[in-house]
Scaffold this motif. Structure first.
Motif, PDB file in Angstrom:
ATOM      1  N   LEU A 229       0.828  -1.201   0.000  1.00 41.44           N
ATOM      2  CA  LEU A 229       0.000   0.000   0.000  1.00 41.44           C
ATOM      3  C   LEU A 229       0.864   1.253   0.000  1.00 41.44           C
ATOM      4  CD1 LEU A 229      -2.563  -1.036   2.751  1.00 41.44           C
ATOM      5  CD2 LEU A 229      -2.853  -1.187   0.285  1.00 41.44           C
ATOM      6  N   ASN A 230       0.389   2.290  -0.711  1.00 40.05           N
ATOM      7  CA  ASN A 230       1.087   3.570  -0.621  1.00 40.05           C
ATOM      8  C   ASN A 230       0.571   4.319   0.615  1.00 40.05           C
ATOM      9  OD1 ASN A 230      -1.335   4.857  -1.341  1.00 40.05           O
ATOM     10  ND2 ASN A 230      -0.799   4.912  -3.503  1.00 40.05           N
ATOM     11  N   ASN A 231       1.159   5.469   0.923  1.00 43.46           N
ATOM     12  CA  ASN A 231       0.809   6.202   2.143  1.00 43.46           C
ATOM     13  C   ASN A 231      -0.649   6.635   2.169  1.00 43.46           C
ATOM     14  OD1 ASN A 231       3.352   5.955   3.185  1.00 43.46           O
ATOM     15  ND2 ASN A 231       4.076   7.895   2.360  1.00 43.46           N
ATOM     16  N   GLU A 232      -1.188   7.065   1.025  1.00 44.77           N
ATOM     17  CA  GLU A 232      -2.579   7.516   0.976  1.00 44.77           C
ATOM     18  C   GLU A 232      -3.544   6.359   1.268  1.00 44.77           C
ATOM     19  OE1 GLU A 232      -0.297   8.303  -1.343  1.00 44.77           O
ATOM     20  OE2 GLU A 232      -0.158  10.473  -1.071  1.00 44.77           O
ATOM     21  N   GLU A 233      -3.271   5.181   0.687  1.00 39.74           N
ATOM     22  CA  GLU A 233      -4.120   4.016   0.930  1.00 39.74           C
ATOM     23  C   GLU A 233      -4.060   3.582   2.394  1.00 39.74           C
ATOM     24  OE1 GLU A 233      -3.857   2.009  -3.497  1.00 39.74           O
ATOM     25  OE2 GLU A 233      -2.360   1.505  -1.999  1.00 39.74           O
ATOM     26  N   LYS A 234      -2.878   3.642   2.991  1.00 36.31           N
ATOM     27  CA  LYS A 234      -2.744   3.308   4.411  1.00 36.31           C
ATOM     28  C   LYS A 234      -3.555   4.268   5.274  1.00 36.31           C
ATOM     29  CE  LYS A 234       1.883   1.339   4.098  1.00 36.31           C
ATOM     30  NZ  LYS A 234       3.303   1.534   4.461  1.00 36.31           N
ATOM     31  N   MET A 235      -3.523   5.563   4.935  1.00 39.41           N
ATOM     32  CA  MET A 235      -4.262   6.547   5.714  1.00 39.41           C
ATOM     33  C   MET A 235      -5.768   6.352   5.558  1.00 39.41           C
ATOM     34  SD  MET A 235      -4.296   8.925   7.871  1.00 39.41           S
ATOM     35  CE  MET A 235      -2.661   9.557   7.998  1.00 39.41           C
ATOM     36  N   ILE A 236      -6.231   6.030   4.341  1.00 36.15           N
ATOM     37  CA  ILE A 236      -7.656   5.766   4.133  1.00 36.15           C
ATOM     38  C   ILE A 236      -8.096   4.576   4.973  1.00 36.15           C
ATOM     39  CG2 ILE A 236      -9.384   4.982   2.466  1.00 36.15           C
ATOM     40  CD1 ILE A 236      -7.884   6.611   0.333  1.00 36.15           C
ATOM     41  N   LEU A 237      -7.331   3.487   4.940  1.00 37.35           N
ATOM     42  CA  LEU A 237      -7.686   2.304   5.732  1.00 37.35           C
ATOM     43  C   LEU A 237      -7.680   2.616   7.223  1.00 37.35           C
ATOM     44  CD1 LEU A 237      -5.881  -0.546   3.782  1.00 37.35           C
ATOM     45  CD2 LEU A 237      -8.290   0.061   3.761  1.00 37.35           C
ATOM     46  N   HIS A 238      -6.756   3.478   7.661  1.00 36.04           N
ATOM     47  CA  HIS A 238      -6.725   3.876   9.067  1.00 36.04           C
ATOM     48  C   HIS A 238      -7.981   4.674   9.427  1.00 36.04           C
ATOM     49  CE1 HIS A 238      -5.149   5.098  12.915  1.00 36.04           C
ATOM     50  NE2 HIS A 238      -5.400   6.366  12.605  1.00 36.04           N
ATOM     51  N   LEU A 239      -8.438   5.549   8.521  1.00 39.65           N
ATOM     52  CA  LEU A 239      -9.620   6.369   8.785  1.00 39.65           C
ATOM     53  C   LEU A 239     -10.904   5.540   8.823  1.00 39.65           C
ATOM     54  CD1 LEU A 239      -8.923   9.504   6.576  1.00 39.65           C
ATOM     55  CD2 LEU A 239      -8.932   9.409   9.066  1.00 39.65           C
ATOM     56  N   ILE A 240     -10.994   4.511   7.982  1.00 36.35           N
ATOM     57  CA  ILE A 240     -12.257   3.770   7.864  1.00 36.35           C
ATOM     58  C   ILE A 240     -12.314   2.503   8.710  1.00 36.35           C
ATOM     59  CG2 ILE A 240     -12.646   4.668   5.541  1.00 36.35           C
ATOM     60  CD1 ILE A 240     -11.881   1.916   4.440  1.00 36.35           C
ATOM     61  N   LYS A 241     -11.258   2.181   9.430  1.00 36.86           N
ATOM     62  CA  LYS A 241     -11.222   0.895  10.149  1.00 36.86           C
ATOM     63  C   LYS A 241     -12.264   0.785  11.250  1.00 36.86           C
ATOM     64  CE  LYS A 241      -7.659   2.312  13.283  1.00 36.86           C
ATOM     65  NZ  LYS A 241      -7.311   2.040  14.529  1.00 36.86           N
ATOM     66  N   ASP A 242     -12.681   1.900  11.842  1.00 36.81           N
ATOM     67  CA  ASP A 242     -13.637   1.842  12.949  1.00 36.81           C
ATOM     68  C   ASP A 242     -15.082   2.087  12.522  1.00 36.81           C
ATOM     69  OD1 ASP A 242     -11.657   1.301  14.823  1.00 36.81           O
ATOM     70  OD2 ASP A 242     -11.196   3.431  15.073  1.00 36.81           O
ATOM     71  N   LEU A 243     -15.339   2.185  11.216  1.00 37.10           N
ATOM     72  CA  LEU A 243     -16.708   2.394  10.744  1.00 37.10           C
ATOM     73  C   LEU A 243     -17.536   1.128  10.916  1.00 37.10           C
ATOM     74  CD1 LEU A 243     -16.075   4.331   7.409  1.00 37.10           C
ATOM     75  CD2 LEU A 243     -16.890   5.264   9.569  1.00 37.10           C
ATOM     76  N   LYS A 244     -18.840   1.299  10.966  1.00 38.43           N
ATOM     77  CA  LYS A 244     -19.747   0.148  10.966  1.00 38.43           C
ATOM     78  C   LYS A 244     -20.013  -0.214   9.515  1.00 38.43           C
ATOM     79  CE  LYS A 244     -21.723   1.271  15.320  1.00 38.43           C
ATOM     80  NZ  LYS A 244     -22.835   1.667  16.105  1.00 38.43           N
ATOM     81  N   TRP A 245     -20.030  -1.509   9.227  1.00 40.58           N
ATOM     82  CA  TRP A 245     -20.131  -1.984   7.847  1.00 40.58           C
ATOM     83  C   TRP A 245     -21.356  -2.857   7.660  1.00 40.58           C
ATOM     84  CZ3 TRP A 245     -16.612  -0.140   4.401  1.00 40.58           C
ATOM     85  CH2 TRP A 245     -15.457   0.430   4.925  1.00 40.58           C
ATOM     86  N   LYS A 246     -21.958  -2.768   6.488  1.00 42.77           N
ATOM     87  CA  LYS A 246     -23.027  -3.673   6.072  1.00 42.77           C
ATOM     88  C   LYS A 246     -22.450  -4.565   4.976  1.00 42.77           C
ATOM     89  CE  LYS A 246     -26.061  -0.593   4.870  1.00 42.77           C
ATOM     90  NZ  LYS A 246     -27.275   0.065   4.378  1.00 42.77           N
ATOM     91  N   ALA A 247     -22.662  -5.858   5.106  1.00 44.40           N
ATOM     92  CA  ALA A 247     -22.128  -6.815   4.128  1.00 44.40           C
ATOM     93  C   ALA A 247     -23.208  -7.219   3.136  1.00 44.40           C
ATOM     94  CB  ALA A 247     -21.592  -8.053   4.828  1.00 44.40           C
TER      95      ALA A 247
END
Length: 88
Positions: A31-49
């Protein structure tokens, strides 16, 4: 419709696609830095599968949609996704 989606595809190995607004792309193993930051921002969201194959025992695609993501978080992810696209 959710602004942040992560799709998991199965094959010989798992493949991941991240869509933020109108920006989208495959996530590689490195992952590049931007992708890592996006994943860090969205990791605590609630998800619907959502399972694309219906009522099968074998599922080849699963889509996760962020449920109720805050507008400022979505805007930050869009900006990071735009930077990631420009770098590629």
């Amino acid at each position: 419709m959710a602004e942040v989606r992560l799709t998991v595809y199965s094959g010989n190995r798992l493949h991941f696609s991240l869509d933020v607004g109108s920006y989208g792309g495959w996530l590689s193993g490195k992952l590049n830095n931007e992708e890592k930051m996006i994943l860090h921002l969205i990791k605590d969201l609630k998800w619907k599968a959502k399972f694309k194959d219906g009522d099968c025992l074998f599922v080849s695609q699963m889509e996760l949609e962020a449920d109720g993501a805050a507008e400022d978080l979505v805007d930050a992810c869009k900006e990071l996704a735009a930077l990631a696209v420009l770098e590629a």
